[in-house]
Enzyme design. Structure first.
Site, PDB file in Angstrom:
ATOM      1  N   VAL A 205      53.853  76.933  -6.043  1.00 50.49           N
ATOM      2  CA  VAL A 205      53.642  76.137  -7.248  1.00 50.49           C
ATOM      3  C   VAL A 205      52.166  75.880  -7.541  1.00 50.49           C
ATOM      4  O   VAL A 205      51.812  75.476  -8.654  1.00 50.49           O
ATOM      5  CB  VAL A 205      54.409  74.800  -7.191  1.00 50.49           C
ATOM      6  CG1 VAL A 205      55.912  75.041  -7.201  1.00 50.49           C
ATOM      7  CG2 VAL A 205      53.976  73.952  -6.001  1.00 50.49           C
TER       8      VAL A 205
ATOM      9  N   SER B 294      56.421  59.071  -3.753  1.00 48.33           N
ATOM     10  CA  SER B 294      56.700  58.615  -2.391  1.00 48.33           C
ATOM     11  C   SER B 294      56.434  57.118  -2.337  1.00 48.33           C
ATOM     12  O   SER B 294      55.721  56.567  -3.180  1.00 48.33           O
ATOM     13  CB  SER B 294      55.782  59.356  -1.407  1.00 48.33           C
ATOM     14  OG  SER B 294      55.767  58.731  -0.142  1.00 48.33           O
TER      15      SER B 294
ATOM     16  N   TYR C  46      46.980  62.361   1.104  1.00 48.47           N
ATOM     17  CA  TYR C  46      48.388  62.363   0.718  1.00 48.47           C
ATOM     18  C   TYR C  46      48.671  61.248  -0.290  1.00 48.47           C
ATOM     19  O   TYR C  46      49.321  61.477  -1.317  1.00 48.47           O
ATOM     20  CB  TYR C  46      49.262  62.196   1.955  1.00 48.47           C
ATOM     21  CG  TYR C  46      50.743  62.266   1.684  1.00 48.47           C
ATOM     22  CD1 TYR C  46      51.367  63.482   1.425  1.00 48.47           C
ATOM     23  CD2 TYR C  46      51.538  61.123   1.698  1.00 48.47           C
ATOM     24  CE1 TYR C  46      52.724  63.560   1.183  1.00 48.47           C
ATOM     25  CE2 TYR C  46      52.897  61.188   1.455  1.00 48.47           C
ATOM     26  CZ  TYR C  46      53.493  62.408   1.201  1.00 48.47           C
ATOM     27  OH  TYR C  46      54.842  62.478   0.952  1.00 48.47           O
TER      28      TYR C  46
ATOM     29  N   LYS D 217      50.128  61.317  -4.254  1.00 53.13           N
ATOM     30  CA  LYS D 217      51.367  60.645  -4.656  1.00 53.13           C
ATOM     31  C   LYS D 217      51.115  59.508  -5.648  1.00 53.13           C
ATOM     32  O   LYS D 217      51.935  59.262  -6.535  1.00 53.13           O
ATOM     33  CB  LYS D 217      52.103  60.145  -3.407  1.00 53.13           C
ATOM     34  CG  LYS D 217      52.617  61.277  -2.517  1.00 53.13           C
ATOM     35  CD  LYS D 217      53.524  62.237  -3.280  1.00 53.13           C
ATOM     36  CE  LYS D 217      54.119  63.319  -2.383  1.00 53.13           C
ATOM     37  NZ  LYS D 217      55.026  64.216  -3.117  1.00 53.13           N
TER      38      LYS D 217
ATOM     39  N   ILE E  72      63.240  59.571   4.963  1.00 52.85           N
ATOM     40  CA  ILE E  72      64.400  60.413   4.694  1.00 52.85           C
ATOM     41  C   ILE E  72      64.624  61.377   5.863  1.00 52.85           C
ATOM     42  O   ILE E  72      63.679  61.977   6.381  1.00 52.85           O
ATOM     43  CB  ILE E  72      64.212  61.217   3.393  1.00 52.85           C
ATOM     44  CG1 ILE E  72      63.838  60.289   2.223  1.00 52.85           C
ATOM     45  CG2 ILE E  72      65.473  62.008   3.074  1.00 52.85           C
ATOM     46  CD1 ILE E  72      64.874  59.229   1.899  1.00 52.85           C
TER      47      ILE E  72
END
Length: 259
Positions: A64, A141, A154, A158, A187
């Site tokens: 992507v 997130s 990160y 997000k 998760i």
């Protein structure tokens, strides 16, 4: 179960595992045709089998972060399946705990190009194919809502996804196209470093939310299906937390789910 997405085409990135795979299976069960991509084609084929042989599909291995690959996939989807109604930007790179002074340019580029630029590439390519009633759901997130030490890059991607999504909600809303965001917590996926580590790492994640369990990919997929559906028709620019009720601060990257 009513096939409420019959004659609808759902494009899902990162569909080879975890939340992307669960969402593909969920949307297939609701009658949707699927355009699925992932960097791992073998995993993508496994997802395709889980979705059933009768579900119309277009599959391709896509990075992507590559505008060229994304445009080729999106245009091929519109040609093969005839339309694009919903987009689920799920592809992403997991975080690693790194102090900022030790963070390399390569690490920055890897996360930004996939987690942020990837969503930009897919959304930009899909917009010409979307009509009134279409919708986009992006995966941020809990780290897009709360800072975390040694997770600066990160968290930047997000947090940025939430800002990007809210802008798209305003830009595309007048055309009848909605954009929303999901923010998963801990998760249980195969690539969750805490799951791989096991033991105390899993226990800390389980005890880190009020429901006292890890989330499942299906927990997220159900919310995504809702956000695509008519029941959420007045939700646009919304940020939905799916975390079981996180207690205090977010755990470190080595115990974080694939978000």
């Amino acid at each position: 179960m009513p096939l409420q997405f019959q004659d609808r085409v759902v494009l899902i990135t990162g569909a080879g595992s975890g939340i992307g795979r669960a969402t593909a299976v969920k949307m297939a069960s609701l009658g949707a045709s699927l355009a699925l991509c992932d960097i791992n084609y073998d995993n993508l084929e496994s997802t395709s089998k889980l979705c059933g042989a009768t579900t119309p599909k277009h599959l391709d291995d896509v990075d992507v972060s590559s505008n060229q690959e994304v445009r080729k996939f999106v245009d091929a989807t519109a040609t093969k399946l005839g339309r694009i109604d919903h987009v689920f930007n799920c592809a992403g790179v997991n975080p690693t705990s790194i102090p900022l002074e030790d963070t390399t340019d390569e690490y920055w580029d890897k996360l930004v190009n996939t987690n942020l630029k990837g969503v930009f590439n897919v959304t930009r390519a899909a917009i010409p194919h979307l009509k009134s009633g279409a919708s986009i759901v992006n995966v941020s997130s809990i780290s897009g809502l709360r800072g975390s030490a040694q997770q600066a890059v990160y968290c930047t991607t997000k947090y940025g996804l939430i800002g990007f999504s809210k802008c798209m909600a305003l830009e595309l809303g007048p055309r009848g196209i909605r954009t929303n965001v999901v923010c998963p917590g801990y998760i249980d996926t195969p690539t969750n470093a805490g799951i791989v580590k096991g033991g105390e790492a899993v226990e800390r994640m389980v005890n880190g939310n009020a429901l006292g369990r890890l989330g499942t990919p299906e927990d997220v997929a159900d919310v995504v299906a809702f956000l695509f559906g008519e029941e959420s028709r007045y939700m646009n620019g919304s940020v939905v937390e799916i975390d079981g009720g996180i207690k205090g601060t977010v755990l470190g990257g080595q115990e974080r789910a694939k978000l």
